[in-house]
Structures are given as C-alpha cells and as structure tokens.
Motif scaffolding. Structure first.
Motif, short mmCIF file in Angstrom:
data_model
loop_
_atom_site.label_atom_id
_atom_site.label_comp_id
_atom_site.label_asym_id
_atom_site.label_seq_id
_atom_site.Cartn_x
_atom_site.Cartn_y
_atom_site.Cartn_z
N THR A 475 -5.38 1.19 13.75
CA THR A 475 -5.95 1.16 12.30
C THR A 475 -7.25 0.69 12.04
O THR A 475 -7.80 0.23 13.02
N PHE A 509 -4.27 2.39 6.28
CA PHE A 509 -2.74 2.45 6.20
C PHE A 509 -2.21 3.49 7.00
O PHE A 509 -2.89 4.51 7.26
N CYS A 510 -0.82 3.39 7.03
CA CYS A 510 -0.21 4.40 7.99
C CYS A 510 0.69 5.37 7.01
O CYS A 510 1.10 4.96 5.73
N VAL A 511 0.71 6.59 7.25
CA VAL A 511 1.35 7.71 6.30
C VAL A 511 2.42 8.52 7.11
O VAL A 511 2.41 8.19 8.39
N ASP A 553 11.62 2.54 1.71
CA ASP A 553 11.50 1.16 1.40
C ASP A 553 12.26 0.10 2.32
O ASP A 553 12.01 -0.86 2.71
N ASN A 556 10.48 0.13 5.44
CA ASN A 556 9.13 -0.93 5.32
C ASN A 556 9.68 -2.21 5.36
O ASN A 556 8.85 -3.20 5.65
N ARG A 561 3.50 -5.94 8.16
CA ARG A 561 2.77 -5.31 6.91
C ARG A 561 1.94 -4.09 7.15
O ARG A 561 1.91 -3.07 6.71
N TRP A 562 1.13 -4.34 8.46
CA TRP A 562 0.14 -3.26 8.78
C TRP A 562 0.77 -2.14 9.31
O TRP A 562 0.44 -1.00 9.37
N THR A 564 3.37 -0.58 7.76
CA THR A 564 4.44 0.10 6.44
C THR A 564 3.91 1.27 6.12
O THR A 564 2.42 1.56 6.32
N LYS A 566 2.59 3.80 3.45
CA LYS A 566 2.04 3.42 2.01
C LYS A 566 2.42 4.78 1.34
O LYS A 566 2.57 5.02 0.30
N LYS A 567 2.04 5.85 1.92
CA LYS A 567 2.46 7.49 1.45
C LYS A 567 3.08 8.32 2.20
O LYS A 567 2.91 8.23 3.49
N TYR A 605 -5.46 10.12 2.00
CA TYR A 605 -6.25 9.34 1.87
C TYR A 605 -7.49 9.40 0.98
O TYR A 605 -8.35 8.75 1.01
#
Length: 606
Positions: A475, A509-511, A553, A556, A561-562, A564, A566-567, A605
């Motif tokens: 990332t 962030f990861c998607v 959810d 996650n 945390r890094w 998870t 996000k979208k 993004y």
C-alpha cells in the motif's frame, strides 16, 4: 535448509510409466482397476482388461508410425478413455501432450503445433472441429482418434479402429509392447503439459518418466493409500494433479471411479462411496457454502442444533490439538451431535471417505477445520506443474492445518531470497519446451526449481505458503498485503461467495471485487421473494448488498487495520474459464480481471 533424507526407495523405482503399468497388470490382473458411467449405470474393468485394451491401442499408435518421444495429444475431459489413451501413449514409448477441452481453437492449435503432435485423441465433434478449423497450422498431425466424435475413416478414426490397427500390428510383432517398455529410459520425455499461464502463450513443461514413477512411489512409501482404497476421480486429467493421482494408482493398486462432470460430483460421491478424492479448494468451498446456506434456510431448531454442533466440534478439535483431555459433558454433546449432524455431512460424501486431498490452490484453514469438526479430513498438498504437481502433502496420521505438509520423501526444499520456496528432486521438470531462456530463469544449474511462491518452514519441516511473490503488493502506507490470504478468509466467512479479489497496490487502502455463487444465490432467491429472477437482478438487489456488507464487516473484524476492505462491488456475473478470467484449474487470472475491471477499481479511489 530442510532436507527429506528418506531416499532409499528412489533407487528401486520402476524405470518408466509403461513398466510401472505392466507390472501393476501382472500383479493385480483380476482386481478392479477402473469403473465409469455407461448411461445410467456404472461399468467396471479389471487391470487385465485395461491392460489388454491399452496394449492394442499402443500397438495401433505404432502402426500409425509413432516413434519414441514423439508427441500424441489428448483433447478431452476426464473419462476412462482419457486414461486408456495416456497409458497407450506411455506403452508406445511416445509422450502425451494434454489439452483442456475448454481451450479455444487458437490455443489448441498453438499447443499441438508447438509440441509437434503426430496423433491427437479428440473427445467429440467439438474438439474435432477445432482441429479441422486449424488443420493448416498442424502439418505434423497425421491422424485424429475420437472417443465419441464422427469419423471419416481416413483422417479421423475411432478407438475401435485404432485397436484393430493394433491387432494387425501385434500379429506381426509379438511381444512388441513389453519390448518397447523395457527400452524406455527413466529420463525419457513422458508428458508435455502446457501451463495455462496468466500472461502470454502457455509454456510446455517437459516431465520425464522417472518424475511420474517417483510421484506414485513417494505416496506408496508413506503408506497413505492401499489396494483396498477406492478413488473418485473428476479432476481435469489435462492438469498435473490428475496425473499424480494416476501415478499413485499404478503404484498402490487401488481402484478408481472416473467421471469428469463437475456438476455430478456430489451425486457421484453418494453412488460410488469412495475412500478418498483429490479436489481443488473451490469444491470444498462450494460444499461448505451449500451445507451452511441450506441449514440457514431451514432456520428454527435445525439451524440452532447445526450451529451448536460445529461450535462443540471445533472446541473438541482444539482441545485435542493442544493435547488436552476433553471434559465428559463435552464428550457426551459431541457424540450426540455426531449422530444428529456430522454423520449427515459425511453421508453427503458417500460416508466412507478416509480423507480428501486438496491441491491446485490454497485451502482456507477455517474451512479445513470446519470439515474436520464433522469428521472429514482434508489433507492439503502443494506443488506446481514444474514439479509434477506433487511436492508436499500432509499425512493422514500427521497433518497440520494451514500447512501443505512436509516435502515428499526423496526430495529437498529450502527457502531462497525473499523466502521463495525452492524444490529439488526426481519430480522436477526437464525444462520448458523450446524455451531455454525461460528454463534458465526457473531452474538453477544445480537443479533447484524456483516456485515463485513465498513460504515458511517450521521445525518439523512442514511448509506454509504465504502467497505468490508476484501477487504481493504494498500500500502507499508501506504495508505489504498478501491478497490470497484475505480472499480465502472471505470465502470461509461468506457461504455465498464464489470469488473475492483484493486490490490496492500503491494505493492508500484495499478494495475488492466480489462474485457470488450462482447456485447458492438461486437458493437464496427462493427464500427471499426473488424466485425466477436473473442472477444479475439478484446480486444488484438492496437485500443482497446488505447481506454481503455484513460478511465484509465480519471479514474486516478478522484483519489487520491496513488489510481491511474499505470499498467493494459485486460483479453482475461470475468469473468463468470460458471468459478467460479463470484457469482450467479454477484459479483466478488476477491480471486479466484487473485489466477487465480497471475502470471499476480506479473509481473506488476517485
């Protein structure tokens, strides 16, 4: 470096696959070798009957002019005739080139041309049509032998006609097959398997007779499988995993029931009642998802009993793994749930399975533990086509979840730069066909194979694969992500999942792109007022979005945390082999998916 030092059996291997097969026929002539569907029933043949048929077909290939190490293609799904054709090629001293039946005409022609196939076994008219369409590109191809297709009695003949040619040849050359078998050197080319690479043209992996003989013997020497076992074989024989299971059968002498129709696997397991089966993780994911969603749809007391049963089963397993005794109340509950729940899960797979072997991709540990709680052992193994598919495997009496087991006896493993897994042994390929530069990149001068996979070894020599090195990404915050680990966790959490693809290279962030299993969603639709709706309409509904959101959810909550997600977005269709987004062994072609949905990923993004 971890080295497996048990090499004594390697010095006593059969010299080649042909001798290995003929020895098995001589040792077990009247024992069952194969069974296969004929209409609505199953037909069975002994080793002697299979041996006689193979001898006639091998002689037929000789009658067509096939010479030592010349290539013979097989373009077919998994079926008894595939096995006969391959063994006939081995006994004629030639080399098999495998072609998936789903391969398009262009790639089929490339594989058969690059390998200079002289004869091709073609399953049906669909496969014959590909050869006719590209005939001008196949100057070496002398004859096509079809299993079920239409013959023309010149260029295209059937198996019976090939056997008749063999009869005439044997009448003039008595004992020729045994004589040829004795002359085949261990280092002689046995198989050319073209890897369904994610980029560019497929590469032909050159595998020798000694590699296949070794694979079977390495399983036999571990006392994993025996003559009284019964295998159910559905795996694509064009894939090296299927070939390993054939090698194991020749070495150990068990019978095999064969039917390559994937949609018939569960039904066939109930009929055949095998003691073991090899499969890709997707099969276990689908079975797990189907059982869980069926129970959820029933709801009420049944669902509560089911949920509590697995809670107890997993707790009992955890205590046993820690070497602790199981308290009496828990023992009593477990025995009750075994009758009420676990026995019914085992019955879905025929009720006699000693273990499954999982390979071709990573198996999620949670799913392996879930099956184990029900009394079904899944032994994970690992290998590449470049090492004849089998490099590592857990043992029924000594296995560790989350690992792929120790290296096969008689082979070596070490971790190279960046913890890359390196393998050396009799199963390692000769090289890539006509690609010396690619071979030099993959094989070291002293015989170590670069796998391209990152791993770790524990004190007992058990290997854990942590991901494909080229798939790892970083990332923009500098954290490394292994997408496959996250993806397999989601499949264990969400029983409706088909594919879950994580992206985020150099992003903050990861998607994820998600596809759902069409069969599972059809069942869901029945229960949720959308019966008869199209797959696209189902997965676009607000209800399904909310359903999947809950599972994301849940995922996650289990991640750093890094890592998870996000979208995310659900695609309006599942990935398929035909679309080019999956390999024939059901692995996602990540770069193809990323290319096809680049706009969607970028939009996350924006």
């Amino acid at each position: 470096m971890a080295v497996n030092t048990d090499t004594s059996f390697v010095d006593h291997l059969a010299p080649n696959v042909a001798v290995q097969f003929l020895d098995r026929v001589a040792k077990s002539p009247n024992a069952e070798a194969f069974r296969f569907p004929r209409g609505e029933s199953w037909e069975s043949v002994t080793w002697k009957e299979a041996g006689d048929r193979v001898e006639r077909l091998a002689a037929g290939l000789l009658a067509l002019g096939i010479e030592s190490e010349q290539r013979v293609g097989i373009a077919s799904g998994t079926r008894y005739e595939w096995i006969l054709a391959d063994l006939a090629v081995m006994c004629a001293g030639a080399a098999t080139t495998t072609v998936y039946p789903s391969t398009n005409a262009e790639d089929t022609a490339y594989i058969l041309s690059d390998s200079e196939c002289r004869v091709v076994f073609a399953e049906d008219d669909e496969q014959i049509a590909k050869l006719k369409e590209r005939k001008a590109e196949l100057p070496h191809l002398l004859r096509v032998v079809t299993f079920d297709g239409t013959t023309d009695d010149s260029w295209v003949i059937d198996l019976d006609q090939l056997a008749e040619l063999g009869d005439a040849y044997l009448a003039e050359h008595e004992g020729i097959i045994a004589a040829i078998a004795e002359k085949i050197a261990p280092d002689q080319l046995a198989t050319l398997i073209y890897t369904s690479g994610t980029t560019g043209r497929p590469k032909g992996v050159r595998l020798r007779h000694k590699s296949w003989v070794y694979e079977g013997a390495a399983i036999e020497v571990q006392d994993i499988l025996h003559e009284d076992d019964l295998q159910f074989l559905w795996l694509p024989m064009a894939h090296s995993f299927g070939k390993v299971l054939l090698s194991a059968q020749l070495a150990c002498g068990f019978a095999t029931a064969i039917d390559g129709r994937v949609d018939k696997i569960v039904e066939n397991l109930g009929i055949v009642k095998p003691t073991f089966m090899g499969a890709a993780p997707r099969i276990f994911e689908k079975a797990h998802g189907r059982i869980v969603t069926m129970t959820q749809s029933e709801g009420g007391a049944k669902e509560k009993i089911f949920t509590q049963a697995f809670k107890v089963g997993l707790a009992v397993d955890e205590l046993k793994r820690q070497g602790k005794s199981v308290p009496l109340p828990l023992k009593v509950q477990h025995a009750l749930f075994d009758k009420l729940v676990f026995s019914k899960v085992r019955d879905r797979f025929g009720g006699r399975v000693r273990f499954f072997i999982s390979g071709a991709a990573a198996l999620n540990r949670d799913i392996a533990e879930w099956f184990h709680a029900a009394g079904i052992v899944i032994l994970e193994g690992y290998g590449l086509t470049e090492c004849s598919a089998g490099g590592f495997v857990n043992h029924p009496d000594d296995y560790k979840f989350g690992t792929v087991g120790p290296a096969l006896p008689g082979s070596e493993v070490k971790l190279g730069e960046g913890d890359e897994v390196l393998i050396r042994g009799p199963h390692v390929m000769d090289g890539y066909h006509n690609l010396p530069e690619e071979t030099a990149k993959t094989l070291t001068e002293d015989g170590w194979l670069h796998t391209g996979d990152k791993g770790s070894l524990d004190a007992d020599g058990f290997l854990t694969i942590t991901g494909r090195i080229k798939d790892l990404f970083k990332t923009s915050g500098g954290k490394y992500i292994a997408p496959s680990a996250i993806e397999s966790k989601f499949k264990a959490v969400c029983p409706y999942a088909s594919q879950f693809m994580v992206f985020g290279n150099e992003r903050n962030f990861c998607v994820a792109l998600i596809t759902l299993d069409p069969d599972a969603m059809a069942g869901w639709a029945e229960e949720n007022g959308m019966s008869g709706a199209s797959y696209t309409d189902i997965v676009r509904s607000e209800k399904v979005h909310a359903l999947v959101s809950g599972y994301v959810d849940d995922l996650n909550a289990r991640l750093n945390r890094w890592e998870t997600i996000k979208k995310w977005e659900i695609l309006d269709h599942d990935l398929t082999i035909e679309s080019g987004e999956l390999t024939p062994s059901m692995k996602v072609k990540r770069n193809v998916v990323e290319g096809n949905y680049g706009d969607k990923i970028a939009a996350f993004y924006s």
